[in-house]
Design an enzyme around this catalytic site. Structure first.
Site, PDB file in Angstrom:
ATOM      1  N   THR A  79       0.858  -1.182   0.000  1.00  0.00           N
ATOM      2  CA  THR A  79       0.000   0.000   0.000  1.00  0.00           C
ATOM      3  C   THR A  79       0.898   1.237   0.000  1.00  0.00           C
ATOM      4  O   THR A  79       2.010   1.186   0.502  1.00  0.00           O
ATOM      5  CB  THR A  79      -0.832  -0.039   1.296  1.00  0.00           C
ATOM      6  OG1 THR A  79      -1.723  -1.149   1.208  1.00  0.00           O
ATOM      7  CG2 THR A  79      -1.628   1.232   1.516  1.00  0.00           C
ATOM      8  N   VAL A 102     -12.813  -4.885   1.387  1.00  0.00           N
ATOM      9  CA  VAL A 102     -12.262  -3.542   1.535  1.00  0.00           C
ATOM     10  C   VAL A 102     -11.483  -3.491   2.840  1.00  0.00           C
ATOM     11  O   VAL A 102     -11.959  -3.973   3.874  1.00  0.00           O
ATOM     12  CB  VAL A 102     -13.387  -2.484   1.531  1.00  0.00           C
ATOM     13  CG1 VAL A 102     -12.820  -1.095   1.780  1.00  0.00           C
ATOM     14  CG2 VAL A 102     -14.150  -2.525   0.211  1.00  0.00           C
ATOM     15  N   ASP A 120      -8.525  -1.038   5.319  1.00  0.00           N
ATOM     16  CA  ASP A 120      -8.595   0.223   6.053  1.00  0.00           C
ATOM     17  C   ASP A 120      -8.269   1.445   5.207  1.00  0.00           C
ATOM     18  O   ASP A 120      -8.618   2.563   5.592  1.00  0.00           O
ATOM     19  CB  ASP A 120      -7.644   0.181   7.257  1.00  0.00           C
ATOM     20  CG  ASP A 120      -6.189   0.047   6.847  1.00  0.00           C
ATOM     21  OD1 ASP A 120      -5.904  -0.742   5.926  1.00  0.00           O
ATOM     22  OD2 ASP A 120      -5.335   0.729   7.433  1.00  0.00           O
ATOM     23  N   GLY A 129      -1.089  -2.166   6.486  1.00  0.00           N
ATOM     24  CA  GLY A 129      -0.960  -3.388   7.277  1.00  0.00           C
ATOM     25  C   GLY A 129      -2.207  -4.220   7.150  1.00  0.00           C
ATOM     26  O   GLY A 129      -2.902  -4.166   6.132  1.00  0.00           O
ATOM     27  N   GLY A 183      -5.516  -4.601   7.208  1.00  0.00           N
ATOM     28  CA  GLY A 183      -6.562  -3.586   7.210  1.00  0.00           C
ATOM     29  C   GLY A 183      -7.695  -3.880   8.166  1.00  0.00           C
ATOM     30  O   GLY A 183      -8.238  -2.975   8.803  1.00  0.00           O
TER      31      GLY A 183
END
Lengths: 321, 321
Positions: free
Chosen positions: B186, B215, B217, B238, B240
């Protein structure tokens, strides 16, 4: 206090009724009943910005009664919060589940989330077009997937995998044309069970006439829903965009975790932040001691209520005849 | 301190380079440049759990240099955060934009969010299959719609309405078969500009092999991204699910807003909460005084870095040859 109207029981139209034995209690799927004797609390809401119709007030009262009966028998907060949301989803008279409002394309897109205060585990779903009970799918996402948040067709695929009931567009009751015919009101519930555990859940059809794909605060953990046994359980309703930006439910929990302030202060502070960015709405909350705070931004009615150990139902903006 | 390794500059491989004049600076669309002289800061990350390749380290350094040049010329934090994320999305060597990883169906589903510390305004998008720059769409959702959060085909429709570039599945570089061939990481950025304003943004392809619709974080305001001029700007990476449950970015901001603790404490506290629910990951953060904290849960490398007024680049887990 900054003038925020705290619409608590003493100020409000209230009614009392003994909890009744409910046929569905026996079939409730639950974990081992709580053997402890913490004092139970259940609070629910049916949205903000309107006063409940007679049917809506009756529905809220029935959910409080049924939830009280469950909690009194030792049902877990998480199960009762899910059950309460399902009842309101199925009623067709709130903006959730069957009564979900329409997008500007005439479609229905439902969101929901649920959170367990014991371990902060959570499930959330958004933009569902064909799932009968979004709160049930949120629970399944929490319990049976490694994920917390699922959206759209991928989430619906999980509903099928879990054999949850799906529906076709004609299932939904809301009109695409007239806002006045749409069902107002996101729904939500927070509970403290006999084990002393907290849970929160919220379910919605979102904004009337929203753009397809728009998601509000209801499925956003930390915005519309949060629960932590160390602090409180919160379910919000209102202008979802503002509640996301203000981190409303998370803010309340964090204030309680890191300061010596109480739930009333934390709720006021969060709603003040919503007002500071020109938002409106309200929320229900219960802390680990069983304190209940139901509050809104300025002058908003909020059909809601709560019940404690004694089974007395306290309703606001939802008068029963 | 509880043993959380704070992977700050002094501990790490670092390099210094003068900021260079960048051709793209001239074309940056921005508001009126800041005339004030607050000391600028830009921090970025390329994910967690791996050490950057030479190409990734070079990309991080280039983004820090370009971002520094922009901020030095008075560019707004919000614009620079967006620009930084776009560069990393387009690089194809991080798990965002072009390099977005694959779901277990072989599709690519991208998420992003951006938040402006001045007014808490935010934009977030999730589950995009055909938008070249999710962070740009998040910015558009913030600036040009009444909404904050949009997902799936409805969000893609907005991208077309706003004439953002869309792409076909062959645009993406990640392999569907091998995790080792997928782009790790990310991406995210936080900035403090010369006006003293904060902003944060995060972009991701999510988990390798995730279920469609999942989905994390990154697009959840209060979990993976938050910015408030009163407190700090945060971008996380990390697991999420754990970051959502721990309300990580919101928790940091709320601790700063309601206690006298500093950013290091707030970050440690939030990552401790992630570890308490068996999660791992890291984050970058800058507070309103310009303090930078880059930290991870136990033993995680995190390719990242920051630059301050003097233009000296500080990189970690991303050595330049």
């Amino acid at each position: 206090m900054k003038g925020l109207p705290f619409l608590l029981s003493v100020l409000l139209s209230a009614c009392a009724a003994a909890p009744r034995k409910d046929r569905e209690v026996a079939s409730l799927k639950t974990e081992t009943p709580c053997q402890a004797r913490a004092k139970l609390v259940l609070a629910i809401h049916g949205g903000v910005g309107y006063v409940a119709s007679e049917a809506q007030a009756r529905a809220l009262a029935d959910v409080l009664q049924g939830g009280h009966a469950r909690l009194a028998q030792g049902a877990r907060a998480l199960d009762v919060v899910q059950w309460a949301n399902e009842q309101m989803e199925d009623s067709g008279i709130f903006n959730a589940g069957k009564g979900g409002t329409r997008t500007n394309q005439g479609t229905v897109e439902l969101d929901a989330s649920i959170m367990d205060g014991r371990d902060l585990d959570a499930g959330a779903v958004a933009s569902l077009k064909d799932v009968k009970n979004p709160i049930r799918l949120a629970r399944m996402v929490k319990d049976r997937t490694p994920h917390v948040f699922m959206v759209g067709p991928g989430a619906s695929a999980k509903a099928r995998e879990f054999k949850l009931e799906t529906v076709t567009p004609d299932y939904f009751t809301a009109s695409a044309e007239k806002k006045s015919e749409s069902s107002p009101g996101t729904v939500g519930a927070v509970a403290l069970d006999r084990c002393g555990d907290l849970a929160a859940g919220t379910s919605t059809g979102g904004l009337f006439g929203k753009a397809p794909g728009r998601v509000g605060d209801s499925p956003v953990i930390g915005a519309g829903t949060y629960a932590n046994n160390k602090t409180a359980a919160i379910s919000a309703t209102g202008e979802g965009e503002k509640f996301i930006r203000a981190n409303v439910a998370g803010r309340i929990s964090n204030i309680l975790e890191y300061t010596r302030e109480n739930l009333s202060f934390a709720v006021r502070e969060s709603l003040n932040q919503v007002e500071a960015i020109k938002g409106s709405g309200g929320l229900i909350s219960v802390d680990r001691q069983g304190e209940v705070v139901i509050a809104t931004t300025q002058k908003e009615p909020m059909p809601s209520g709560f019940v404690r150990e004694d089974g007395k139902l306290v309703l606001q903006d939802a008068a029963l005849k």
